[in-house]
Design a protein around this motif. Structure first.
Motif, PDB file in Angstrom:
ATOM      1  N   GLU A  72       0.887  -1.244  -0.099  1.00 17.75           N
ATOM      2  CA  GLU A  72      -0.065  -0.033  -0.066  1.00 17.75           C
ATOM      3  C   GLU A  72       0.660   1.241  -0.028  1.00 17.75           C
ATOM      4  OE1 GLU A  72      -2.622  -0.028   3.127  1.00 17.75           O
ATOM      5  OE2 GLU A  72      -4.018  -1.620   2.400  1.00 17.75           O
ATOM      6  N   ALA A  73       0.480   2.323  -0.777  1.00 15.51           N
ATOM      7  CA  ALA A  73       1.275   3.333  -0.846  1.00 15.51           C
ATOM      8  C   ALA A  73       0.164   4.678  -0.983  1.00 15.51           C
ATOM      9  CB  ALA A  73       2.171   3.600  -2.120  1.00 15.51           C
ATOM     10  N   PRO A  74       0.364   5.830  -0.184  1.00 12.17           N
ATOM     11  CA  PRO A  74      -0.457   6.905  -0.232  1.00 12.17           C
ATOM     12  C   PRO A  74      -0.335   7.828  -1.444  1.00 12.17           C
ATOM     13  CG  PRO A  74       1.458   7.563   1.068  1.00 12.17           C
ATOM     14  CD  PRO A  74       1.301   5.877   0.543  1.00 12.17           C
ATOM     15  N   LYS A 129      -4.222  12.159   2.172  1.00 13.88           N
ATOM     16  CA  LYS A 129      -3.609  11.471   1.137  1.00 13.88           C
ATOM     17  C   LYS A 129      -4.893  10.284   0.945  1.00 13.88           C
ATOM     18  CE  LYS A 129       1.324  12.298   1.878  1.00 13.88           C
ATOM     19  NZ  LYS A 129       1.032  13.110   2.931  1.00 13.88           N
ATOM     20  N   ARG A 130      -4.883   9.710  -0.322  1.00 18.71           N
ATOM     21  CA  ARG A 130      -5.685   8.552  -0.829  1.00 18.71           C
ATOM     22  C   ARG A 130      -4.866   7.459  -0.645  1.00 18.71           C
ATOM     23  NH1 ARG A 130      -6.557  12.171  -4.639  1.00 18.71           N
ATOM     24  NH2 ARG A 130      -5.883  10.650  -6.176  1.00 18.71           N
ATOM     25  N   PRO A 131      -5.406   6.065  -0.219  1.00 18.93           N
ATOM     26  CA  PRO A 131      -4.709   5.072  -0.206  1.00 18.93           C
ATOM     27  C   PRO A 131      -4.632   4.583  -1.736  1.00 18.93           C
ATOM     28  CG  PRO A 131      -6.991   4.621   0.377  1.00 18.93           C
ATOM     29  CD  PRO A 131      -6.859   6.081   0.315  1.00 18.93           C
ATOM     30  N   GLY A 132      -3.356   4.057  -1.980  1.00 20.80           N
ATOM     31  CA  GLY A 132      -3.138   3.437  -3.329  1.00 20.80           C
ATOM     32  C   GLY A 132      -2.189   2.016  -3.289  1.00 20.80           C
ATOM     33  N   VAL A 133      -1.662   1.565  -4.261  1.00 28.16           N
ATOM     34  CA  VAL A 133      -0.964   0.459  -4.337  1.00 28.16           C
ATOM     35  C   VAL A 133       0.205   0.768  -5.308  1.00 28.16           C
ATOM     36  CG1 VAL A 133      -0.734  -1.949  -5.210  1.00 28.16           C
ATOM     37  CG2 VAL A 133      -2.942  -1.057  -4.235  1.00 28.16           C
ATOM     38  N   GLU A 134       1.421   0.257  -4.830  1.00 24.73           N
ATOM     39  CA  GLU A 134       2.751   0.349  -5.434  1.00 24.73           C
ATOM     40  C   GLU A 134       3.290  -0.871  -5.736  1.00 24.73           C
ATOM     41  OE1 GLU A 134       7.297   2.364  -4.974  1.00 24.73           O
ATOM     42  OE2 GLU A 134       6.009   1.791  -3.235  1.00 24.73           O
ATOM     43  N   VAL A 135       3.425  -1.217  -6.898  1.00 25.05           N
ATOM     44  CA  VAL A 135       4.130  -2.620  -7.444  1.00 25.05           C
ATOM     45  C   VAL A 135       5.310  -2.266  -7.954  1.00 25.05           C
ATOM     46  CG1 VAL A 135       3.708  -4.402  -9.117  1.00 25.05           C
ATOM     47  CG2 VAL A 135       1.797  -3.558  -8.010  1.00 25.05           C
TER      48      VAL A 135
END
Length: 401
Positions: free
Chosen positions: A32-34, A43-49
């Protein structure tokens, strides 16, 4: 070389990897990445791959078992949910990376069939009869005080906890007496709130910045502070107006400074502050009326921060109206916590009869109270804030009585 891909969902991030590195790209990690700017507190939650192309691995090294290719991940999703991946072009991936986070309208939509079906879990076993936590019945006097605080919108969980402390620490005869019960509860409420004593300004010059939203009583509060220090304490006061874009702000500042016979400096950029302060070495107090800001507009917070960054040695007071919603109070203070707030000035106390929101705010934020402001006349209506005065307002002794 591993590359990072950030998106709002795991699926969007994997499609970006597939478009740029191919279906056999190796997924090294996912977390998970903001999303949003580093200074943005919402900040909204996001995803880092993190992934890399398969050809970049050394030929002799075997792929660790924990690593999966994008193709493996997408195929496993297809088996579970029936979802079919859509191949996107490199141009689509490039455009998606250039668009602001959260605005990728080209990303494939998620249908109801894409998500796993809800699984009905067995109900938790019920507690044995008679084992539930039963509320303790309050004596009539405490029950009346409880209703008063809840009517003032004081946090209910805090009220219940405080009343339980009273029951455990006092005898039944004491809490049954209205006067003693009221006094004891008031002392407990006062202990949760702090206040600061206004500076005496007997040594070197002090710079005080007043911040707040437009229409919250910020400029009139600066005028009241200037009058208090000039007439009551006999101090030399100067006024710097940085709120120059608001309609009528300069005229309002001139009217106050002319009436009080104070020097006025106008600043339009953060760099003008040092020049304005340079000519005010002979004054005891410099009051700076900063531009009004909206805590929900990031650009206005950045502009205000540029002014405050030019004044590392200053006191910073937040002006909040008493009739503002509790959630908005926390947003206003949260946007400026990084600059180090020194206290809170509560205005428009005569325009409401409910003070629980203000009490909850100062109790939870741990910001000390500095001043209370009320009334329309700039020549009066300013008093040093105390926790005793605020708690008294919770029990009916407000400023509109």
């Amino acid at each position: 070389m591993p590359k990072s891909y950030i998106a709002e969902t795991m699926r969007e991030a994997l499609l970006m990897v597939q478009a740029e590195l191919g279906p056999d790209a190796i997924v090294l990690s996912a977390r998970e990445a903001p999303l949003g700017s580093p200074w943005n507190v919402w900040k909204r939650p996001g995803v880092e791959v993190v992934a890399m192309a398969p050809g970049e691995l050394p030929v002799k090294e075997s792929l660790p078992a924990a690593e999966e290719t994008v193709k493996d991940v997408l195929l496993s999703r297809e088996k579970v949910t029936g979802w079919q991946p859509r191949r996107i072009t490199r141009e689509e991936a490039r455009l998606a990376n250039q668009m602001p986070r959260g605005s990728q309208t080209d990303a494939p939509s998620v249908k109801a069939s894409d998500t796993p079906k809800k699984v009905d879990l067995p109900a938790a076993p019920s507690a044995p009869a008679g084992k539930e936590d039963e509320p303790v019945e309050l004596p009539p006097v405490l029950a009346s005080l409880r209703r008063q605080l809840l009517a003032q919108e004081v946090d209910e969980a805090f009220v219940e906890r405080t009343l339980q402390v009273m029951l455990q620490g006092q005898s039944v005869s004491l809490v049954s007496t209205p006067e003693v019960a009221h006094k004891t509860l008031a002392r407990l409420l006062e202990a949760e709130v702090t206040h600061v004593v206004p500076a005496s300004l007997q040594s070197e010059r002090q710079v005080v910045c007043v911040v707040g939203m437009s229409g919250g009583g910020k400029t009139s509060t600066v005028a009241r502070m200037a009058m208090d220090y000039r007439q009551r304490l006999g101090k030399k006061v100067a006024w710097i107006c940085a709120d120059t874009l608001r309609t009528g702000a300069i005229g309002e500042a001139r009217a106050y400074t002319d009436a009080l016979d104070l020097p006025l400096r106008l600043v339009y950029t953060p760099q003008d502050l040092s020049t304005a302060l340079a000519g005010l070495d002979d004054v005891d107090l410099v009051l700076i009326d900063t531009p009004g800001y909206n805590p929900y507009r990031e650009q206005e917070i950045v502009e205000l921060g540029s002014f405050l960054s030019e004044l590392p040695e200053r006191a910073l007071y937040l002006v909040v109206p008493a009739n503002m919603k509790e959630g908005d109070l926390f947003c206003m203070s949260g946007a400026l916590n990084v600059f180090g707030l020194d206290g809170v000035i509560v205005t428009k106390l005569d325009e409401t009869s409910t003070y629980g929101g203000v009490y909850n705010f100062v109790r939870k934020s741990h910001l000390p109270l500095a001043y209370f402001a009320f009334g329309k006349a700039a020549s009066a209506g300013l008093e040093a804030a105390t926790s005793q005065r605020l708690v008294a307002a919770l029990f009916g002794k407000g400023w509109n009585q």
